[in-house]
Design a protein around this motif. Structure first.
Motif, mmCIF file in Angstrom:
data_model
loop_
_atom_site.group_PDB
_atom_site.id
_atom_site.type_symbol
_atom_site.label_atom_id
_atom_site.label_comp_id
_atom_site.label_asym_id
_atom_site.label_seq_id
_atom_site.Cartn_x
_atom_site.Cartn_y
_atom_site.Cartn_z
ATOM 1 N N SER B 277 0.848 -1.198 0.000
ATOM 2 C CA SER B 277 0.000 0.000 0.000
ATOM 3 C C SER B 277 0.881 1.245 0.000
ATOM 4 O O SER B 277 2.075 1.173 0.283
ATOM 5 C CB SER B 277 -0.936 0.000 1.204
ATOM 6 O OG SER B 277 -0.182 0.003 2.387
ATOM 7 N N ILE B 278 0.266 2.349 -0.339
ATOM 8 C CA ILE B 278 1.005 3.617 -0.435
ATOM 9 C C ILE B 278 0.294 4.663 0.433
ATOM 10 O O ILE B 278 -0.938 4.793 0.375
ATOM 11 C CB ILE B 278 1.099 4.075 -1.905
ATOM 12 C CG1 ILE B 278 2.075 3.150 -2.639
ATOM 13 C CG2 ILE B 278 1.562 5.520 -2.001
ATOM 14 C CD1 ILE B 278 2.366 3.537 -4.048
ATOM 15 N N THR B 279 1.061 5.367 1.237
ATOM 16 C CA THR B 279 0.507 6.422 2.084
ATOM 17 C C THR B 279 1.045 7.761 1.600
ATOM 18 O O THR B 279 2.239 7.886 1.338
ATOM 19 C CB THR B 279 0.971 6.225 3.547
ATOM 20 O OG1 THR B 279 0.683 4.893 3.932
ATOM 21 C CG2 THR B 279 0.277 7.193 4.488
ATOM 22 N N ILE B 303 5.953 3.758 0.894
ATOM 23 C CA ILE B 303 5.524 2.457 0.384
ATOM 24 C C ILE B 303 5.516 1.495 1.561
ATOM 25 O O ILE B 303 6.540 1.310 2.231
ATOM 26 C CB ILE B 303 6.489 1.932 -0.697
ATOM 27 C CG1 ILE B 303 6.686 2.984 -1.787
ATOM 28 C CG2 ILE B 303 5.977 0.648 -1.304
ATOM 29 C CD1 ILE B 303 7.827 2.640 -2.722
ATOM 30 N N ASN B 304 4.352 0.900 1.814
ATOM 31 C CA ASN B 304 4.242 -0.057 2.915
ATOM 32 C C ASN B 304 4.262 -1.464 2.335
ATOM 33 O O ASN B 304 3.278 -1.897 1.731
ATOM 34 C CB ASN B 304 2.944 0.160 3.690
ATOM 35 C CG ASN B 304 2.738 1.635 4.016
ATOM 36 O OD1 ASN B 304 3.560 2.245 4.675
ATOM 37 N ND2 ASN B 304 1.654 2.217 3.504
ATOM 38 N N PRO B 305 5.377 -2.194 2.486
ATOM 39 C CA PRO B 305 5.471 -3.516 1.869
ATOM 40 C C PRO B 305 4.525 -4.520 2.541
ATOM 41 O O PRO B 305 4.151 -4.325 3.706
ATOM 42 C CB PRO B 305 6.936 -3.910 2.078
ATOM 43 C CG PRO B 305 7.423 -3.058 3.191
ATOM 44 C CD PRO B 305 6.573 -1.836 3.248
ATOM 45 N N GLY B 308 5.086 -6.022 6.035
ATOM 46 C CA GLY B 308 5.084 -5.129 7.197
ATOM 47 C C GLY B 308 6.373 -4.330 7.267
ATOM 48 O O GLY B 308 7.147 -4.269 6.313
ATOM 49 N N GLY B 309 6.607 -3.725 8.392
ATOM 50 C CA GLY B 309 7.817 -2.917 8.544
ATOM 51 C C GLY B 309 7.535 -1.466 8.211
ATOM 52 O O GLY B 309 6.409 -1.102 7.865
ATOM 53 N N ASP B 310 8.585 -0.671 8.278
ATOM 54 C CA ASP B 310 8.434 0.770 8.125
ATOM 55 C C ASP B 310 8.261 1.215 6.683
ATOM 56 O O ASP B 310 7.773 2.292 6.415
ATOM 57 C CB ASP B 310 9.675 1.460 8.703
ATOM 58 C CG ASP B 310 9.427 1.846 10.152
ATOM 59 O OD1 ASP B 310 8.286 1.626 10.600
ATOM 60 O OD2 ASP B 310 10.360 2.325 10.809
ATOM 61 N N GLY B 311 8.697 0.383 5.762
ATOM 62 C CA GLY B 311 8.625 0.783 4.363
ATOM 63 C C GLY B 311 9.655 1.849 4.062
ATOM 64 O O GLY B 311 10.543 2.123 4.860
ATOM 65 N N ARG B 312 9.510 2.433 2.869
ATOM 66 C CA ARG B 312 10.476 3.486 2.548
ATOM 67 C C ARG B 312 9.751 4.698 1.993
ATOM 68 O O ARG B 312 8.670 4.599 1.424
ATOM 69 C CB ARG B 312 11.520 2.973 1.571
ATOM 70 C CG ARG B 312 10.980 2.626 0.195
ATOM 71 C CD ARG B 312 12.136 2.297 -0.746
ATOM 72 N NE ARG B 312 11.687 1.671 -1.956
ATOM 73 C CZ ARG B 312 11.798 2.235 -3.164
ATOM 74 N NH1 ARG B 312 12.316 3.422 -3.306
ATOM 75 N NH2 ARG B 312 11.376 1.576 -4.245
#
Lengths: 206, 384
Positions: B277-279, B303-305, B308-312
């Motif tokens: 997903s994208i925030t 970008i939320n992979p 999980g995790g923080d994404g980039r």
């Protein structure tokens, strides 16, 4: 030279492969979308004294709002919820290509002076002349949805496409009267009309 | 080789066919350029280039009057490949021509693949909003959603074209058949009570009975969206459940209960879901001081992979798209009424590199061929 014939044949086949795109029914499972946040919780007790500190500077209002059970609804995802005030049960910014309109949801105890008085109050807000009681029925539309009787009022002042216009709905419920008012420039209100009608259809008793 | 096949082969390898096809493509491009005034870029692409024939409507019927882009491009491809197979001889002296033609073939095939598989979507995000899907700019679908599960939605998505063709849909995921009764490619909706002359509504359920759908002319303009409407009947084993109106302008799904489950009906832009997903963290819109002229607009997204995790965090701005998981996200537009909403164009085109490689190969081939000729010329002069 069979290999040459095959090569040409493949090229010709590539040409006709273009006809293979076909629409198909897709099925999939997705996590539930988060419903757009309704400012209901904050606004639910807008009329009770304890909530006034959370409201706008106007919170110290002497106008009592309805304090019974609240109607529930689902606003389209494209509408942006705005903070509710002490007067408003909910508030949305409704954007269309033609501009932005404001949707307010308010509720007051009793019939608030009756349908004619409220339709005329709205007519005054957009600069239209007041209606007589005999003309009321022809000026409004009445529909029934989810067991609620909804009176829909469309107020578009003639002659000026940029003039303020109102698309409103009056819904008596539980001894109170609820008002859903979409107000903004005519083109914007007209463009948002189908979404507003769809929104009204989602209004229901809890 | 039988004489008929030989004749066909001779036609496909002939240079005359190449010249005719090139002449036809010039006429096609010229006609399409004029057509752009009324049809817009997308309409022209569909009618002239992503088609085998250009059709002209005469009264009730459509007649093919000119070869379309697929036919001309496809025949050029066949012509080029066949000519190489039968006419050209491999050799160093012709290596430049071979490379140039290989580039041309790649260009033609790449365009064909783009036309077939390229998909354009849009993602609209408010600041702070997260989405895992983008929406088609032009195509719609009827989503029938089983919303009973509190965590998941089971979606059956029926393409708009099937509603248009009146195709009856029976899906194993649905306890009823979906029967399209009427379809308007573009329409408006009004309150029935405000449209006294409206014909009786085929709809018997949901919002349908209180609305009247009025057909409107289909628009091909780039900045206008058509708003299709359809009346669909749902038919269960024990008979009809009723007929609903579905319309892209109704911002909400219509809900009903059947077979102990909660269903939602919604005509909406076709959705493309991603596993990530994208925030939108921040949208910035700078203008030149003292004017309304945009200087720069950019979207800071996260970008939320799926794991999980923080994404980039990524900054998307004009000419600096985000390429991720086979999709390209371009900064396309924004909502001027709020200045907090970005509109990203999302493109899937697996053959996006093909035109670059093809143009490189064509240029390289031409340079090589020129140098070969130059060397031969110089050698000839020396001898003389």
């Amino acid at each position: 030279m069979p290999s040459r014939t095959i090569l040409s044949g493949l090229a010709a086949a590539a040409l006709f492969l273009t006809a293979c795109g076909e629409d198909k029914v897709a099925t999939y499972r997705v996590p539930k979308e988060k419903e757009p946040e309704l400012p209901m919780a904050a606004a639910a007790d807008a009329g009770t004294p304890g909530d006034q500190a959370a409201g706008a500077p106007m919170a110290d209002t002497s106008v009592p709002t309805a304090s019974g059970a609240d109607l529930a609804w689902e606003a389209p995802a494209s509408w942006k919820a705005k903070p509710a005030s002490a007067m408003r049960k909910a508030s949305y910014s409704v954007a269309a290509d033609a501009g932005e309109s404001d949707l307010s949801v308010t509720a007051f105890p009793g019939d608030v002076g009756g349908e004619l008085a409220n339709v005329n109050r709205w007519r005054g807000q957009v600069g239209l002349s007041l209606l007589r009681a005999d003309d009321l029925d022809s000026a409004v539309s009445r529909v029934e949805s989810n067991g609620l009787k909804i009176t829909i009022v469309e107020l578009f002042p003639p002659g000026d496409p940029g003039a303020k216009s109102i698309l409103g709905a009056i819904v008596p419920f539980g001894g109170s009267t609820w008002f859903f008012k979409l107000m903004g420039p005519e083109a914007s209100v007209k463009a948002s009309k189908p979404a507003f009608i769809g929104f009204l259809h989602t209004v229901k008793a809890p | 080789m039988p004489p008929l096949i030989r004749q066909v082969r001779n036609l496909f390898v002939s240079l005359r066919l190449t010249v005719v096809l090139l002449a036809l493509s010039i006429i096609l491009v010229f006609w399409a350029t004029l057509g752009q005034v009324n049809l817009g870029v997308w309409g022209v692409q569909q009618r002239f280039f992503h088609s085998f024939f250009v059709f002209v409507r005469l009264g009730e019927f459509r007649f093919p009057v000119f070869p379309g882009g697929y036919l001309i491009g496809g025949l050029l491809l066949v012509n080029l490949v066949s000519a190489h197979a039968y006419r050209f001889r491999m050799g160093w002296r012709k290596s430049g021509i071979w490379i140039t033609h290989a580039g041309l073939i790649l260009l033609l095939v790449g365009e064909l693949v783009s036309g077939l598989v390229q998909q354009d979507f849009q993602m609209r995000l408010d600041e702070g909003e997260t989405r895992n899907y983008s929406e088609s700019i032009r195509l719609n679908e009827l989503a029938i959603i089983d919303a009973t599960d509190p965590k998941f939605d089971d979606v059956v998505a029926i393409p708009e074209s099937m509603l248009a063709n009146g195709t009856v849909v029976q899906s194993p995921k649905l306890p009823f058949r979906v029967v399209p009764r009427e379809y308007y490619p573009n329409s408006t909706v009004t309150l029935r009570s405000k449209t006294p002359n409206a014909p009786p509504s085929p709809a018997t359920q949901g919002m349908g009975p209180m609305l009247a759908a009025v057909p409107a002319e289909v628009s091909y303009q780039d900045d206008l969206r058509n708003n299709p409407a359809a009346f669909v009947e749902l038919v269960g084993p024990e008979g009809s459940l009723g007929t609903w109106i579905v319309h892209t302008l109704l911002g909400n799904p219509q809900e009903f209960n059947y077979a102990g489950r909660t269903w939602k009906l919604f005509l909406r832009p076709v959705r493309h879901y991603s596993p990530y997903s994208i925030t939108l963290e921040k949208f910035s819109h700078d203008i030149y001081p003292g004017t309304d002229i945009p200087k720069n607009f950019s979207s800071k997204v996260r970008i939320n992979p799926p794991e999980g995790g923080d994404g980039r965090e990524v900054l998307i701005y004009m000419n600096n798209p985000l390429r991720y998981a086979g999709l390209t996200y371009y900064q396309a537009s924004f909502d001027p009424s709020t200045d907090r909403t970005t509109i990203l164009q999302v493109v899937r085109n697996p053959s996006w590199l093909a035109p670059y490689i093809a143009c490189g190969a064509i240029a390289l081939g031409l340079v090589i061929q020129f140098l070969i000729h130059l060397a031969e010329f110089a050698r000839g002069r020396r001898r003389a």
